[in-house]
Scaffold this motif. Structure first.
Motif, PDB file in Angstrom:
ATOM      1  N   PRO A  62       0.805  -1.223   0.000  1.00  0.00           N
ATOM      2  CA  PRO A  62       0.000   0.000   0.000  1.00  0.00           C
ATOM      3  C   PRO A  62       0.836   1.270   0.000  1.00  0.00           C
ATOM      4  O   PRO A  62       0.510   2.237  -0.702  1.00  0.00           O
ATOM      5  CB  PRO A  62      -0.839  -0.124   1.290  1.00  0.00           C
ATOM      6  CG  PRO A  62      -0.960  -1.593   1.497  1.00  0.00           C
ATOM      7  CD  PRO A  62       0.375  -2.150   1.078  1.00  0.00           C
ATOM      8  N   GLU A  63       1.930   1.281   0.747  1.00  0.00           N
ATOM      9  CA  GLU A  63       2.765   2.483   0.775  1.00  0.00           C
ATOM     10  C   GLU A  63       3.572   2.633  -0.514  1.00  0.00           C
ATOM     11  O   GLU A  63       3.867   3.751  -0.943  1.00  0.00           O
ATOM     12  CB  GLU A  63       3.689   2.457   1.987  1.00  0.00           C
ATOM     13  CG  GLU A  63       4.554   3.705   2.150  1.00  0.00           C
ATOM     14  CD  GLU A  63       3.754   5.008   2.117  1.00  0.00           C
ATOM     15  OE1 GLU A  63       4.259   6.002   1.554  1.00  0.00           O
ATOM     16  OE2 GLU A  63       2.617   5.036   2.632  1.00  0.00           O
ATOM     17  N   GLU A  64       3.924   1.513  -1.137  1.00  0.00           N
ATOM     18  CA  GLU A  64       4.596   1.582  -2.436  1.00  0.00           C
ATOM     19  C   GLU A  64       3.710   2.313  -3.445  1.00  0.00           C
ATOM     20  O   GLU A  64       4.170   3.192  -4.179  1.00  0.00           O
ATOM     21  CB  GLU A  64       4.894   0.169  -2.949  1.00  0.00           C
ATOM     22  CG  GLU A  64       5.979  -0.576  -2.190  1.00  0.00           C
ATOM     23  CD  GLU A  64       7.373  -0.081  -2.540  1.00  0.00           C
ATOM     24  OE1 GLU A  64       7.616   0.216  -3.727  1.00  0.00           O
ATOM     25  OE2 GLU A  64       8.201   0.020  -1.633  1.00  0.00           O
ATOM     26  N   VAL A  65       2.430   1.927  -3.497  1.00  0.00           N
ATOM     27  CA  VAL A  65       1.500   2.567  -4.421  1.00  0.00           C
ATOM     28  C   VAL A  65       1.311   4.033  -4.045  1.00  0.00           C
ATOM     29  O   VAL A  65       1.367   4.922  -4.904  1.00  0.00           O
ATOM     30  CB  VAL A  65       0.136   1.845  -4.416  1.00  0.00           C
ATOM     31  CG1 VAL A  65      -0.826   2.519  -5.397  1.00  0.00           C
ATOM     32  CG2 VAL A  65       0.295   0.379  -4.782  1.00  0.00           C
ATOM     33  N   ALA A  66       1.097   4.285  -2.760  1.00  0.00           N
ATOM     34  CA  ALA A  66       0.857   5.656  -2.307  1.00  0.00           C
ATOM     35  C   ALA A  66       2.026   6.572  -2.655  1.00  0.00           C
ATOM     36  O   ALA A  66       1.831   7.697  -3.131  1.00  0.00           O
ATOM     37  CB  ALA A  66       0.603   5.666  -0.804  1.00  0.00           C
ATOM     38  N   ALA A  67       3.248   6.103  -2.427  1.00  0.00           N
ATOM     39  CA  ALA A  67       4.427   6.925  -2.688  1.00  0.00           C
ATOM     40  C   ALA A  67       4.566   7.237  -4.175  1.00  0.00           C
ATOM     41  O   ALA A  67       4.885   8.367  -4.557  1.00  0.00           O
ATOM     42  CB  ALA A  67       5.683   6.216  -2.177  1.00  0.00           C
ATOM     43  N   ALA A  68       4.320   6.252  -5.025  1.00  0.00           N
ATOM     44  CA  ALA A  68       4.431   6.466  -6.470  1.00  0.00           C
ATOM     45  C   ALA A  68       3.366   7.449  -6.959  1.00  0.00           C
ATOM     46  O   ALA A  68       3.659   8.360  -7.743  1.00  0.00           O
ATOM     47  CB  ALA A  68       4.304   5.139  -7.208  1.00  0.00           C
ATOM     48  N   LEU A  69       2.114   7.285  -6.481  1.00  0.00           N
ATOM     49  CA  LEU A  69       1.043   8.179  -6.921  1.00  0.00           C
ATOM     50  C   LEU A  69       1.281   9.610  -6.449  1.00  0.00           C
ATOM     51  O   LEU A  69       1.053  10.565  -7.194  1.00  0.00           O
ATOM     52  CB  LEU A  69      -0.314   7.671  -6.425  1.00  0.00           C
ATOM     53  CG  LEU A  69      -1.089   6.756  -7.386  1.00  0.00           C
ATOM     54  CD1 LEU A  69      -0.268   5.524  -7.774  1.00  0.00           C
ATOM     55  CD2 LEU A  69      -2.430   6.337  -6.785  1.00  0.00           C
ATOM     56  N   ARG A  70       1.745   9.767  -5.233  1.00  0.00           N
ATOM     57  CA  ARG A  70       2.038  11.121  -4.736  1.00  0.00           C
ATOM     58  C   ARG A  70       3.160  11.763  -5.547  1.00  0.00           C
ATOM     59  O   ARG A  70       3.111  12.959  -5.871  1.00  0.00           O
ATOM     60  CB  ARG A  70       2.426  11.067  -3.261  1.00  0.00           C
ATOM     61  CG  ARG A  70       1.292  10.717  -2.301  1.00  0.00           C
ATOM     62  CD  ARG A  70       1.717  10.953  -0.869  1.00  0.00           C
ATOM     63  NE  ARG A  70       0.792  10.362   0.089  1.00  0.00           N
ATOM     64  CZ  ARG A  70       1.030   9.235   0.758  1.00  0.00           C
ATOM     65  NH1 ARG A  70       2.178   8.585   0.575  1.00  0.00           N
ATOM     66  NH2 ARG A  70       0.138   8.768   1.596  1.00  0.00           N
ATOM     67  N   ALA A  71       4.192  10.986  -5.866  1.00  0.00           N
ATOM     68  CA  ALA A  71       5.319  11.528  -6.629  1.00  0.00           C
ATOM     69  C   ALA A  71       4.886  11.982  -8.013  1.00  0.00           C
ATOM     70  O   ALA A  71       5.338  13.014  -8.522  1.00  0.00           O
ATOM     71  CB  ALA A  71       6.428  10.482  -6.733  1.00  0.00           C
ATOM     72  N   ILE A  72       3.979  11.211  -8.643  1.00  0.00           N
ATOM     73  CA  ILE A  72       3.467  11.611  -9.947  1.00  0.00           C
ATOM     74  C   ILE A  72       2.648  12.895  -9.813  1.00  0.00           C
ATOM     75  O   ILE A  72       2.776  13.832 -10.612  1.00  0.00           O
ATOM     76  CB  ILE A  72       2.612  10.486 -10.559  1.00  0.00           C
ATOM     77  CG1 ILE A  72       3.502   9.274 -10.896  1.00  0.00           C
ATOM     78  CG2 ILE A  72       1.882  10.977 -11.813  1.00  0.00           C
ATOM     79  CD1 ILE A  72       2.729   8.027 -11.265  1.00  0.00           C
TER      80      ILE A  72
END
Length: 207
Positions: free
Chosen positions: A114-124
């Motif tokens: 979940p944090e992997e996805v969250a971090a990538a989406l926030r960075a985008i």
């Protein structure tokens, strides 16, 4: 502790529980009962629930109280489509260029999907100068956090998909990134029914 500080503490603790999925989908969230576990009175708990309702992390109805969201397959499909649309808007105008790889965006714990996805989406999202868009993605990340564990349970390939998105993001391969974002969300939408079934207790009502 001041009333305002108490409400902030209760809000953050309750938000963390809801995002983790501590409460079953559709479960009624009673302020009096929650107050006992949060070491607070019912008033700041009720205020926190109203705030979370405004953020769409909690469902609420007039005179019917609050409950943990009970997401349908169609609603989850809409959430995935909204996610893909926001990310495409965030990448508008980005052009491929040879860049030195930026720091990895994913979570530090490789087990924390979940944090992997969250971090990538926030960075985008932070590629966009539009603050409303960034806030929308931040809210989407929080609302979808509870389904991520079920995604991993249903689709063993989702972690490698996020890793591929992360790599394109780091190297500024925007065309490839757009294609991977599209594929990622299409696959999520195809599996939405199974994800919903994985997070919904069998005894939960459908409505």
């Amino acid at each position: 502790m001041s009333p305002g500080a108490t409400m902030e503490r209760v809000y953050h603790e309750l938000k963390a529980r809801i995002m983790r999925g501590d409460y079953a989908p559709g479960l009624r969230l009673d302020p009096v009962q929650l107050a006992r576990t949060l070491s607070a009175s019912a008033t700041p708990v009720r205020d926190a629930l109203h705030r979370l309702s405004g953020e769409r992390l909690v469902d609420s109805w007039h005179q019917e109280g609050f409950r943990q969201p009970l997401m349908s397959e169609a609603e989850l499909g809409d959430l995935y489509a909204w996610s893909a649309s926001l990310l495409m808007l965030a990448l508008a105008g980005q052009e491929d260029a040879p860049l030195v790889a930026e720091p990895r965006y994913g979570g530090t714990d490789p087990r924390d999907y979940p944090e992997e996805v969250a971090a990538a989406l926030r960075a985008i999202a932070w590629r966009s100068p539009n603050r409303e868009l960034r806030h929308a993605v931040a809210n989407l990340v929080e609302r979808s956090h509870v389904v991520r564990a079920a995604e991993l349970q249903v689709d063993p390939h989702c972690r490698s998909d996020v890793a591929a998105i992360d790599e394109d993001l780091r190297f500024g391969r925007w065309s490839a990134l757009r294609a991977k974002i599209t594929r990622f969300h299409r696959r999520r939408a195809l599996l939405a029914g199974r994800v919903v079934a994985a997070i919904r207790p069998r005894e939960s009502p459908l409505g």
